[in-house]
Design a protein around this motif. Structure first.
Motif, PDB file in Angstrom:
ATOM      1  N   GLY A 121       0.798  -1.219   0.000  1.00 31.53           N
ATOM      2  CA  GLY A 121       0.000   0.000   0.000  1.00 31.53           C
ATOM      3  C   GLY A 121       0.827   1.263   0.000  1.00 31.53           C
ATOM      4  N   THR A 168       0.462   3.634  -4.706  1.00 31.51           N
ATOM      5  CA  THR A 168      -0.994   3.553  -4.857  1.00 31.51           C
ATOM      6  C   THR A 168      -1.511   4.052  -6.204  1.00 31.51           C
ATOM      7  OG1 THR A 168      -1.251   5.733  -3.822  1.00 31.51           O
ATOM      8  CG2 THR A 168      -1.352   3.800  -2.366  1.00 31.51           C
ATOM      9  N   ASN A 169      -0.623   4.625  -7.026  1.00 37.63           N
ATOM     10  CA  ASN A 169      -1.042   5.169  -8.316  1.00 37.63           C
ATOM     11  C   ASN A 169      -0.102   4.659  -9.405  1.00 37.63           C
ATOM     12  OD1 ASN A 169      -1.338   7.188 -10.600  1.00 37.63           O
ATOM     13  ND2 ASN A 169      -2.814   8.056  -9.162  1.00 37.63           N
ATOM     14  N   LYS A 179      -5.542   5.319  -9.853  1.00 37.75           N
ATOM     15  CA  LYS A 179      -5.336   4.605  -8.600  1.00 37.75           C
ATOM     16  C   LYS A 179      -5.197   3.113  -8.891  1.00 37.75           C
ATOM     17  CE  LYS A 179      -7.305   3.890  -3.995  1.00 37.75           C
ATOM     18  NZ  LYS A 179      -8.441   4.173  -3.085  1.00 37.75           N
ATOM     19  N   ASN A 181      -1.256  -5.195   2.463  1.00 36.59           N
ATOM     20  CA  ASN A 181      -2.202  -4.154   2.840  1.00 36.59           C
ATOM     21  C   ASN A 181      -3.594  -4.764   3.037  1.00 36.59           C
ATOM     22  OD1 ASN A 181      -3.858  -1.904   3.012  1.00 36.59           O
ATOM     23  ND2 ASN A 181      -3.122  -0.952   1.128  1.00 36.59           N
TER      24      ASN A 181
END
Length: 272
Positions: A123, A126-127, A137, A172
């Motif tokens: 995590g 994230t993009n 995303k 995550n």
């Protein structure tokens, strides 16, 4: 025209033949089940008195099923954990497979490094623009905890931690968890944001497989050792309890004809 006596004799003969046929139950890894189903179908055309029932429900479940005597054979797409090893259980490697990172076909990203994959599943990335892709995303997809694919993937990438002497997942908690290779493929093929991982033998034109550390996930690269995210396909049985028909199927799978079929389906033979 059949007489009543002849008809009764035919029915009796048919009933006896049905009763004489054997069923071999095989359960476990959903990744391994795809090739085992093909092997079972081919085997049954020659050995018509044996029915092979294959169920893909996860490696851990397959190992447990054999230990509890509820399946003749188990399938695993990972090596057994220390607590799962039992002197009564025989493990046979039937093939080698790769794990491919997959994305939507229109995703321009073509390669990920180990560090990038680790950060995506933790995590921290994230993009997609953080790894050279579009400003979208990332929708991260993983397998369920009983999956051999997940276990092997997390062990290799370093997505685990030790808690009270046990190795547990460290991904995550917001990652989307699904049950099968097919579900991963379906989600990734319909979502431009998504990334997941599947059996190399399951990759098709509906998704795009990424290179890992600059190496494409091909059978050639898997065989040479250049592509490193790999794992075994195992078949398990209890040595003292295995049925003759079940052992004969294992022998077929590891024979030249069985291994040739495995290679034709995109996996690495154990006879190499």
């Amino acid at each position: 025209m059949l007489t009543r006596a002849t008809l009764c004799a035919l029915i009796a003969s048919w009933t006896l033949s049905v009763q004489a046929s054997e069923t071999v139950t095989i359960t476990g890894s959903t990744s391994a089940s795809h090739i085992v189903e093909v092997l079972a179908e081919t085997y049954s055309t020659e050995y018509k008195d044996t029915q092979i029932d294959v169920q893909g429900i996860g490696s851990s479940a397959g190992i447990t099923a054999v230990k509890r005597n509820v399946a003749d054979l188990g399938m695993s797409s990972r090596y057994l954990k220390p607590e799962e090893i039992n002197p009564d259980i025989i493990t046979v490697t039937i093939a080698h497979d790769g794990i491919a990172l997959v994305v939507h076909k229109e995703n321009p990203v073509s390669n990920l490094t180990r560090n990038q994959v680790e950060k995506i599943y933790h995590g921290e990335i994230t993009n997609w623009k953080q790894v050279g892709g579009p400003d979208l995303k990332i929708a991260v997809v993983s397998r369920e905890s009983a999956s051999g694919s997940r276990f092997s993937f997390e062990e290799f990438i370093g997505l685990t931690q030790q808690i009270e002497g046990q190795t547990v997942s460290d991904i995550n908690p917001q990652v989307l968890v699904v049950n099968t290779n097919g579900t991963v493929k379906s989600l990734v093929s319909r979502n431009k944001h998504a990334v997941g991982y599947v059996s190399l033998g399951s990759v098709d034109d509906s998704i795009k497989a990424l290179a890992f550390e600059g190496v494409s996930p091909t059978l050639e690269n898997l065989e040479s050792g250049k592509y490193q995210i790999s794992r075994p396909f195992l078949m398990l049985y209890k040595e003292r309890k295995v049925k003759k028909s079940a052992k004969q199927f294992v022998d077929y799978v590891t024979s030249q004809p069985g291994q040739r079929l495995i290679e034709e389906r995109g996996y690495v033979s154990v006879l190499k």
